[in-house]
Design an enzyme around this catalytic site. Sequence first.
Site, short mmCIF file in Angstrom:
data_model
loop_
_atom_site.label_atom_id
_atom_site.label_comp_id
_atom_site.label_asym_id
_atom_site.label_seq_id
_atom_site.Cartn_x
_atom_site.Cartn_y
_atom_site.Cartn_z
N LYS A 1 10.27 -3.69 15.40
CA LYS A 1 10.62 -2.36 14.88
C LYS A 1 11.59 -1.64 15.81
O LYS A 1 12.45 -0.88 15.37
CB LYS A 1 9.36 -1.51 14.66
CG LYS A 1 8.48 -1.98 13.50
CD LYS A 1 9.11 -1.68 12.15
CE LYS A 1 8.16 -1.96 11.00
NZ LYS A 1 8.78 -1.79 9.68
N THR B 1 1.71 -9.46 1.47
CA THR B 1 0.57 -8.53 1.45
C THR B 1 0.64 -7.58 0.25
O THR B 1 -0.34 -6.91 -0.05
CB THR B 1 0.48 -7.69 2.75
OG1 THR B 1 1.75 -7.05 2.95
CG2 THR B 1 0.16 -8.56 3.95
N LYS C 1 11.24 -11.91 12.62
CA LYS C 1 12.36 -12.26 11.75
C LYS C 1 12.47 -11.28 10.57
O LYS C 1 13.56 -10.88 10.17
CB LYS C 1 12.19 -13.69 11.25
CG LYS C 1 13.42 -14.24 10.58
CD LYS C 1 13.21 -15.69 10.20
CE LYS C 1 14.35 -16.18 9.33
NZ LYS C 1 14.07 -17.50 8.78
N PHE D 1 0.83 -1.22 0.00
CA PHE D 1 0.00 0.00 0.00
C PHE D 1 0.86 1.26 0.00
O PHE D 1 0.84 2.04 -0.96
CB PHE D 1 -0.94 -0.10 1.22
CG PHE D 1 -1.44 1.20 1.74
CD1 PHE D 1 -2.07 2.11 0.91
CD2 PHE D 1 -1.31 1.51 3.10
CE1 PHE D 1 -2.56 3.32 1.42
CE2 PHE D 1 -1.79 2.70 3.61
CZ PHE D 1 -2.39 3.61 2.77
N VAL D 2 1.65 1.47 1.03
CA VAL D 2 2.49 2.67 1.09
C VAL D 2 3.60 2.62 0.05
O VAL D 2 3.86 3.59 -0.67
CB VAL D 2 3.09 2.86 2.50
CG1 VAL D 2 4.07 4.05 2.53
CG2 VAL D 2 2.00 3.08 3.54
N GLY E 1 23.17 -4.16 5.74
CA GLY E 1 24.41 -4.71 5.20
C GLY E 1 24.62 -4.26 3.76
O GLY E 1 25.73 -3.89 3.36
N ARG F 1 -7.12 -3.46 9.20
CA ARG F 1 -6.96 -2.24 9.99
C ARG F 1 -8.27 -1.45 9.96
O ARG F 1 -9.12 -1.66 9.10
CB ARG F 1 -5.79 -1.41 9.47
CG ARG F 1 -4.49 -1.91 10.04
CD ARG F 1 -3.29 -1.17 9.51
NE ARG F 1 -2.96 -1.59 8.17
CZ ARG F 1 -1.88 -1.16 7.51
NH1 ARG F 1 -1.06 -0.31 8.09
NH2 ARG F 1 -1.63 -1.59 6.29
N TYR G 1 5.82 -7.17 16.28
CA TYR G 1 5.88 -5.95 15.46
C TYR G 1 6.52 -4.80 16.25
O TYR G 1 7.48 -4.18 15.80
CB TYR G 1 4.47 -5.57 15.02
CG TYR G 1 4.42 -4.48 13.97
CD1 TYR G 1 4.82 -4.74 12.66
CD2 TYR G 1 3.98 -3.20 14.28
CE1 TYR G 1 4.78 -3.74 11.69
CE2 TYR G 1 3.93 -2.21 13.32
CZ TYR G 1 4.32 -2.49 12.02
OH TYR G 1 4.29 -1.51 11.07
O1 LIG Z 1 -12.40 -3.36 12.61
C1 LIG Z 1 -11.73 -2.76 13.45
C2 LIG Z 1 -10.31 -2.73 13.42
C3 LIG Z 1 -9.65 -2.06 14.40
N1 LIG Z 1 -10.32 -1.39 15.37
C4 LIG Z 1 -9.60 -0.62 16.39
O2 LIG Z 1 -9.04 0.49 15.72
C5 LIG Z 1 -7.83 0.87 16.34
C6 LIG Z 1 -6.75 0.93 15.28
O3 LIG Z 1 -6.46 -0.36 14.85
P1 LIG Z 1 -5.59 -0.67 13.54
O4 LIG Z 1 -5.61 -2.14 13.40
O5 LIG Z 1 -6.11 0.09 12.40
O6 LIG Z 1 -4.15 -0.09 13.82
P2 LIG Z 1 -3.28 -0.04 15.16
O7 LIG Z 1 -3.26 1.37 15.58
O8 LIG Z 1 -3.72 -1.02 16.16
O9 LIG Z 1 -1.86 -0.52 14.64
C7 LIG Z 1 -1.24 0.16 13.61
O10 LIG Z 1 -0.44 1.14 14.15
C8 LIG Z 1 0.34 1.94 13.34
C9 LIG Z 1 0.97 1.23 12.19
O11 LIG Z 1 2.37 1.27 12.24
C10 LIG Z 1 0.47 -0.10 11.85
O12 LIG Z 1 -0.22 0.08 10.66
C11 LIG Z 1 -0.44 -0.80 12.79
O13 LIG Z 1 0.32 -1.64 13.62
C12 LIG Z 1 -7.56 -0.15 17.42
O14 LIG Z 1 -7.98 0.38 18.65
C13 LIG Z 1 -8.44 -1.31 17.05
O15 LIG Z 1 -8.86 -2.06 18.16
C14 LIG Z 1 -11.70 -1.41 15.40
O16 LIG Z 1 -12.33 -0.81 16.28
N2 LIG Z 1 -12.36 -2.11 14.44
#
Ligand SMILES: O=c1ccn([C@@H]2O[C@H](COP(=O)(O)OP(=O)(O)O[C@H]3OC[C@@H](O)[C@H](O)[C@H]3O)[C@@H](O)[C@H]2O)c(=O)[nH]1
Length: 458
Positions: free
Chosen positions: A264, A154, A206, A130-131, A217, A301, A260
């Site tokens: 990172k 992905t 990993k 995506f990005v 490297g 997400r 994750y």
């Molecule tokens: O269907 C959904 C999905 C997610 N959520 C909530 O929405 C919030 C955001 O969740 P996401 O899955 O979109 O993303 P997160 O913030 O948890 O993680 C993200 O953070 C920043 C990035 O680096 C990454 O893309 C990812 O790890 C969370 O509180 C999650 O519980 C919902 O309420 N409903």
Amino acid sequence: MKQLHKQMSSKRDEETIPMSQSSPYSPKTLKHPRSLPRSLHYLFREQRLLFILVGILIGSTFFILQPSLSRLGAAESTSLITRSVSYAVTDSPPSRSTFNSGGGGGRTGRVPVGIGRKRLRIVVTGGAGFVGSHLVDKLIGRGDEVIVIDNFFTGRKENLVHLFSNPRFELIRHDVVEPILLEVDQIYHLACPASPVHYKYNPFYKTNVMGTLNMLGLAKRVGARFLLTSTSEVYGDPLEHPQKETYWGNVNPIGERSCYDEGKRTAETLAMDYHRGAGVEVRIARIFNTYGPRMCLDDGRVVSNFVAQTIRKHPMTVYGDGKQTRSFQYVSDLVEGLVALMENDHVGPFNLGNPGEFTMLELAEKSASTFKMSHKETPIPCMKWELCVQVVKEVIDPSATIEFKPNTADDPHKRKPDISKAKEQLNWEPKISLREGLPRMVSDFRNRILNEDEGKGL
Ligand SMILES: O=c1ccn([C@@H]2O[C@H](COP(=O)(O)OP(=O)(O)O[C@H]3OC[C@@H](O)[C@H](O)[C@H]3O)[C@@H](O)[C@H]2O)c(=O)[nH]1
């Protein structure tokens, strides 16, 4: 035996006696300078002249062509190196001598073109994602050569298909956990699935560690500048709000998200070690939640979920009480930030995110209202745009409902970037609000969801 000796000495006598006796002729006269006719005779005998002329011809051809040969040298070595890219995918990596064929320091690929800015060769790991794919568009658009590395876990070829005929674009199926040798000027290291759904299903520690190590490297070896895309997740469930880069975070090291978050964090450590210890030019971006066209439809997400669910007329799934907050940036803002960081002199880390903060319930409301507006497909004059959104926000789309679901483990309660460092040092800040960005994403999602094949392909 005596007889043999006698014979031999008599033979020696025969040889010496006539020489000493024949005083009018001496073999030494052969060594005297020849007369001109004799020399010419010598020259023309046995095609000697022909051989001399051919020799002169070969010699002069070499000296005449030598400057252009050396000019070709750099370009030739570049094309050799480009060809070595494909070897790296399928076969054993090319030897070091191939890389260094055109000069020292492994910088043979830096061939200047034209008088203007030098064309760079840039590798983007995770460039089919995506990005990554938006970043690739930007780099190709400004005239650089881009090599994408992706294992398509992905990432999708569809995101890059419009570049397939571009001679400045190359795509390599490769997993960064394995080393790869490429001659490049810059490395944007994005490779790693970013959705919690993906990294919980298949932990990517990993990928973050080995992948980053391999790319660092490579950067060290070829003298390339290296940009690490880290994440706001390094702050964990933050105890400081909004989050500055100086905050060290609050991360569970053994939780479901740790692969994750900690992955990172380790990647950042490796980057700084290579920077301090090996002099690699490093840049670190901490990316906050990002959305936009080309996200996987079932990425998991929150923004992609809400938009896809609304288009499919499914209820939006809100996890927990929906009061947790996030800050959402549009993908083009992020791409601008990444490029600004790469081109700048500062190592970072830099927060790249939109400081606008929303609860998930607010986001659900916006997603529903945005879909309703874009579904009508009536052009909206710019001046009235903000007003329209406000109005529609208050009118819940009757087809968009909300369904509450239990929250996931270690879900951060709040997240909002402090971007003053990026503003000051990179002269960067996001421009596109959620209200502007969501409709752009909705039209992309609607097209793909309506296209049955692509919907199934994902
Ligand atoms: O269907 C959904 C999905 C997610 N959520 C909530 O929405 C919030 C955001 O969740 P996401 O899955 O979109 O993303 P997160 O913030 O948890 O993680 C993200 O953070 C920043 C990035 O680096 C990454 O893309 C990812 O790890 C969370 O509180 C999650 O519980 C919902 O309420 N409903």
